[in-house]
Design a protein around this motif. Structure first.
Motif, mmCIF file in Angstrom:
data_model
loop_
_atom_site.group_PDB
_atom_site.id
_atom_site.type_symbol
_atom_site.label_atom_id
_atom_site.label_comp_id
_atom_site.label_asym_id
_atom_site.label_seq_id
_atom_site.Cartn_x
_atom_site.Cartn_y
_atom_site.Cartn_z
ATOM 1 N N THR A 1 -6.722 1.250 5.003
ATOM 2 C CA THR A 1 -6.000 1.587 6.235
ATOM 3 C C THR A 1 -4.493 1.366 6.180
ATOM 4 O OG1 THR A 1 -6.594 -0.633 7.080
ATOM 5 C CG2 THR A 1 -7.983 1.233 7.751
ATOM 6 N N ARG A 2 -3.945 0.680 5.191
ATOM 7 C CA ARG A 2 -2.500 0.504 5.005
ATOM 8 C C ARG A 2 -1.877 -0.428 6.066
ATOM 9 N NH1 ARG A 2 -4.265 5.388 4.039
ATOM 10 N NH2 ARG A 2 -3.877 6.100 6.132
ATOM 11 N N LEU A 3 -0.661 -0.918 5.779
ATOM 12 C CA LEU A 3 -0.041 -1.955 6.609
ATOM 13 C C LEU A 3 1.450 -1.708 6.743
ATOM 14 C CD1 LEU A 3 0.013 -4.795 8.006
ATOM 15 C CD2 LEU A 3 0.244 -5.772 5.723
ATOM 16 N N LEU A 4 1.964 -1.931 7.939
ATOM 17 C CA LEU A 4 3.403 -1.863 8.226
ATOM 18 C C LEU A 4 3.860 -3.216 8.755
ATOM 19 C CD1 LEU A 4 6.146 -0.466 8.771
ATOM 20 C CD2 LEU A 4 5.224 0.317 10.947
ATOM 21 N N VAL A 5 4.906 -3.788 8.133
ATOM 22 C CA VAL A 5 5.494 -5.055 8.564
ATOM 23 C C VAL A 5 6.921 -4.774 9.005
ATOM 24 C CG1 VAL A 5 6.092 -7.413 7.899
ATOM 25 C CG2 VAL A 5 4.082 -6.306 6.889
ATOM 26 N N GLN A 6 7.289 -5.240 10.215
ATOM 27 C CA GLN A 6 8.630 -4.995 10.729
ATOM 28 C C GLN A 6 9.197 -6.276 11.308
ATOM 29 O OE1 GLN A 6 9.740 -4.829 14.130
ATOM 30 N NE2 GLN A 6 11.752 -3.933 13.775
ATOM 31 N N GLY A 7 10.478 -6.479 11.113
ATOM 32 C CA GLY A 7 11.161 -7.639 11.682
ATOM 33 C C GLY A 7 12.607 -7.676 11.226
ATOM 34 N N ASN A 8 13.482 -8.197 12.086
ATOM 35 C CA ASN A 8 14.891 -8.316 11.719
ATOM 36 C C ASN A 8 15.063 -9.260 10.538
ATOM 37 O OD1 ASN A 8 16.153 -8.095 15.134
ATOM 38 N ND2 ASN A 8 15.675 -6.497 13.670
ATOM 39 N N SER A 9 16.231 -9.199 9.919
ATOM 40 C CA SER A 9 16.544 -10.093 8.807
ATOM 41 C C SER A 9 16.382 -11.549 9.247
ATOM 42 C CB SER A 9 17.977 -9.841 8.339
ATOM 43 O OG SER A 9 18.326 -10.711 7.291
ATOM 44 N N GLY A 10 15.643 -12.328 8.444
ATOM 45 C CA GLY A 10 15.395 -13.716 8.789
ATOM 46 C C GLY A 10 14.154 -13.950 9.613
ATOM 47 N N SER A 11 13.395 -12.903 9.919
ATOM 48 C CA SER A 11 12.192 -13.071 10.737
ATOM 49 C C SER A 11 10.999 -13.575 9.928
ATOM 50 C CB SER A 11 11.828 -11.748 11.414
ATOM 51 O OG SER A 11 11.540 -10.757 10.449
ATOM 52 N N GLY A 12 11.080 -13.503 8.600
ATOM 53 C CA GLY A 12 9.992 -14.011 7.765
ATOM 54 C C GLY A 12 9.132 -12.945 7.115
ATOM 55 N N ALA B 1 7.436 -2.803 4.324
ATOM 56 C CA ALA B 1 8.143 -3.750 5.194
ATOM 57 C C ALA B 1 9.540 -3.208 5.463
ATOM 58 C CB ALA B 1 8.228 -5.119 4.526
ATOM 59 N N THR B 2 9.990 -3.347 6.707
ATOM 60 C CA THR B 2 11.298 -2.813 7.081
ATOM 61 C C THR B 2 11.967 -3.709 8.108
ATOM 62 O OG1 THR B 2 12.442 -0.868 7.990
ATOM 63 C CG2 THR B 2 10.261 -1.358 8.872
ATOM 64 N N GLN B 3 13.300 -3.701 8.108
ATOM 65 C CA GLN B 3 14.054 -4.437 9.123
ATOM 66 C C GLN B 3 14.201 -3.630 10.412
ATOM 67 O OE1 GLN B 3 17.839 -5.914 7.801
ATOM 68 N NE2 GLN B 3 17.050 -6.687 5.865
ATOM 69 N N ARG B 4 14.235 -2.305 10.265
ATOM 70 C CA ARG B 4 14.501 -1.458 11.416
ATOM 71 C C ARG B 4 13.498 -0.319 11.461
ATOM 72 N NH1 ARG B 4 19.427 -0.496 13.422
ATOM 73 N NH2 ARG B 4 18.156 0.589 14.976
ATOM 74 N N LEU B 5 12.624 -0.304 12.456
ATOM 75 C CA LEU B 5 11.695 0.817 12.614
ATOM 76 C C LEU B 5 12.442 2.114 12.898
ATOM 77 C CD1 LEU B 5 8.675 -0.574 14.657
ATOM 78 C CD2 LEU B 5 8.599 0.517 12.429
ATOM 79 N N LEU C 1 2.170 -5.672 11.657
ATOM 80 C CA LEU C 1 2.597 -7.055 11.840
ATOM 81 C C LEU C 1 4.057 -6.999 12.268
ATOM 82 C CD1 LEU C 1 0.848 -8.690 8.767
ATOM 83 C CD2 LEU C 1 0.506 -9.363 11.132
ATOM 84 N N MET C 2 4.318 -7.262 13.542
ATOM 85 C CA MET C 2 5.650 -7.108 14.118
ATOM 86 C C MET C 2 6.289 -8.470 14.322
ATOM 87 S SD MET C 2 6.027 -3.926 14.262
ATOM 88 C CE MET C 2 5.099 -2.388 14.290
ATOM 89 N N GLY C 3 7.450 -8.674 13.681
ATOM 90 C CA GLY C 3 8.181 -9.918 13.820
ATOM 91 C C GLY C 3 9.314 -9.799 14.816
ATOM 92 N N ARG C 4 10.159 -10.818 14.837
ATOM 93 C CA ARG C 4 11.251 -10.895 15.810
ATOM 94 C C ARG C 4 12.186 -9.692 15.685
ATOM 95 N NH1 ARG C 4 14.375 -16.254 15.084
ATOM 96 N NH2 ARG C 4 14.995 -15.186 13.186
ATOM 97 N N THR C 5 12.451 -9.024 16.813
ATOM 98 C CA THR C 5 13.295 -7.836 16.865
ATOM 99 C C THR C 5 14.147 -7.899 18.126
ATOM 100 O OG1 THR C 5 11.610 -6.533 15.721
ATOM 101 C CG2 THR C 5 13.280 -5.314 16.902
ATOM 102 N N PHE C 6 15.421 -7.542 18.002
ATOM 103 C CA PHE C 6 16.327 -7.674 19.132
ATOM 104 C C PHE C 6 16.798 -6.343 19.709
ATOM 105 C CE2 PHE C 6 16.726 -11.786 17.046
ATOM 106 C CZ PHE C 6 16.608 -12.639 18.121
ATOM 107 N N LEU C 7 16.936 -5.311 18.904
ATOM 108 C CA LEU C 7 17.450 -4.043 19.412
ATOM 109 C C LEU C 7 16.394 -3.352 20.267
ATOM 110 C CD1 LEU C 7 19.388 -2.620 16.348
ATOM 111 C CD2 LEU C 7 20.287 -3.802 18.348
ATOM 112 N N ASP C 8 16.839 -2.792 21.386
ATOM 113 C CA ASP C 8 15.910 -2.178 22.339
ATOM 114 C C ASP C 8 15.108 -1.045 21.720
ATOM 115 O OD1 ASP C 8 16.757 -3.911 24.240
ATOM 116 O OD2 ASP C 8 18.156 -2.528 25.206
#
Length: 484
Positions: free
Chosen positions: A26-37, A181-185, A200-207
């Motif tokens: 099924t594959r996996l997408l990981v997203q989060g800003n720099s420093g989110s882990g 894995a990406t910093q910006r969707l 797996l969605m990590g900390r993100t700040f941009l709207d």
């Protein structure tokens, strides 16, 4: 039969696993800003699944090369090799099932995209007999699958985007499970991101990124603020391999670390400003530019390919049990029963099911594939006929009687032979069709006619329409039964 990768704990302190077999499908997408882990999360997944499945990592910063020591990955510094050599490495990786870290450190963005495109294409274009299951991890995926035009030539952008699309859209049939894995969707191609079923969605700040992450997680827009409040190393997870509802995961500890680390505060020098100026400017007029030291000589391509070929022998998977033939046969029988019991398996080809067979065997502790593709096809045909063991002993005479039959008809013949041997009613056309791997009753009747035309079977239908089948070469006859 599966393998659970412990990723960490939820808010209640309960372990949250990822189903590795489901992840392969099924594959996996990981997203989060720099420093989110994100890198920490990927490292936890790779460490905990090492030895269970082949791992291939495309690493723009060279952080994952530290897996080479304790986990036996082969680290390839792409900067030292040509595009054609990188493509050859990829083909050898698939052939020898070597876990590899392709480090793109030292390359400009255009070089990284060109190299990744060649490597992914080499994995994708491998011959069918090497379509073994593998996790393909691509860090900083927005570099290789940009949503808009990148600062590179259009030809390279298209090649890289096409390779990433193939990985996520068509890679599953070739055993390639994409983990990106990406910093910006917002910077990642929607066609690539949309193919993932686990998130797996990590900390993100941009709207804009929070809105896309919330959409993927099935959350309302007003709930998207929760993504901004996540702590470092904490992710919201959703998908068939993790959880059917969004769950918060605190990623657990890892055994290895990246070559680079997060910056920390250190005391500044206490020298007075006047002294510091003297230190900075003293002797500048007399200093000549120093020639940089020559770069280390890269290993020849042939030597690295040989290293990949022997990676599995040099670094065997941990805790491999002794290969006891009785244990291996028991695992084969158990796995074949599980495959036949799967309702979706009836419509899949033997080549596709062979990949499933390999994964299930590894989950059961049999790390080397115990059957060749042709031997598996024969065992699959027998299993669909209800025969799971004894092909070389108890059923050897029956197999010899079917020597003139095509391989795909062996299951239908064994179905009739088993019924005849045990005096059971003659199999119906529907049962023959299911064993043959089709839903067409007409095709099942043609199979029976083909065997009867070669005197392998003799069919007798009485006045009431009940059919019985005799196998002349064995002298066995089924009980009469309605063919419908």
């Amino acid at each position: 039969m599966t393998f659970q990768v412990d990723m960490g704990t939820d808010g209640a302190g309960k372990s949250v696993p990822i189903d590795l077999e489901e992840l392969l499908a099924t594959r996996l997408l990981v997203q989060g800003n720099s420093g989110s882990g994100k890198s920490h999360l990927l490292r936890r997944l790779l460490e905990r699944s090492a030895g269970q499945v082949q791992q291939i990592i495309i690493d723009p910063e060279g952080d994952f090369t530290t897996l080479a020591g304790p986990y036996g990955h082969t680290a390839i510094e792409a900067v030292a090799y040509s595009v054609s050599e990188v493509t050859r490495f990829a083909a050898r990786c698939r052939e020898h099932r070597a876990s590899v870290v392709l480090s793109l450190e030292g390359l400009e963005m255009e070089g990284q995209m060109r190299c990744a495109a060649a490597f992914l294409s080499g994995l994708f274009d491998a011959p069918r007999e090497f379509w073994y299951p593998a996790l393909v991890v691509v860090d900083e995926a927005q570099i290789f699958a940009p949503a808009a035009g990148a600062e590179v030539s259009e030809e390279i952008r298209r090649a890289s985007l096409s390779a990433m699309t193939n990985l996520m859209c068509r890679g599953r049939k070739r055993g390639l499970a994409g983990i990106i894995a990406t910093q910006r969707l917002a910077k990642l191609s929607k066609n690539v991101a949309a193919e993932a079923s686990n998130f797996l969605m990590g900390r993100t700040f941009l709207d804009i990124d929070m809105a896309r992450a919330a959409d993927l997680l099935g959350m309302e827009r007003r709930q998207a603020e929760a993504i901004r409040d996540l702590q470092r190393g904490t992710f919201l997870a959703l998908g068939p391999a993790v959880s059917r509802r969004p769950v918060e995961i605190r990623i657990g500890a890892v055994d290895t670390s990246a070559r680079s680390s997060s910056p920390v505060l250190t005391p500044l020098p206490s020298a007075p400003a006047a002294d510091m100026k003297q230190f900075l400017l003293e002797g500048l007029e007399d200093m000549l530019p120093l020639a940089p030291p020559p770069p280390p000589r890269p290993a020849p391509a042939e030597e690295l390919i040989e290293q990949i070929s022997h990676a599995e022998e040099a670094h065997p998977a941990p805790d491999k049990p002794a290969e006891d033939p009785a244990h291996i046969e028991a695992v084969i029988i158990e796995v074949m029963r599980a495959i036949v019991a799967d309702p979706d398996a009836a419509s899949r080809t033997a080549a596709v099911l062979f990949q499933d067979f390999q994964v299930r065997c590894r989950m059961a502790g049999v790390y080397r594939v115990p059957l060749t593709p042709s031997a598996f096809a024969r065992r699959l045909a027998a299993a669909r006929a209800g025969i799971f063991g004894g092909l070389d002993e108890e059923w050897a005479e029956v197999i010899r009687a079917a020597n003139d039959l095509p391989d795909d008809m062996l299951g239908a013949f064994l179905l009739v032979a088993r019924a005849a041997k045990e005096g059971e009613p003659c199999p119906s056309d529907e049962e023959v069709a299911r064993t043959y791997g089709t839903s067409s009753l007409g095709r099942a009747r043609r199979v029976m006619s083909y065997m009867e035309g070669r005197n392998i079977l003799v069919t007798r239908t009485d006045l009431s329409g009940r059919r019985s089948i005799t196998i002349p070469g064995l002298g066995w006859t089924t009980a009469a039964a309605d063919a419908a």
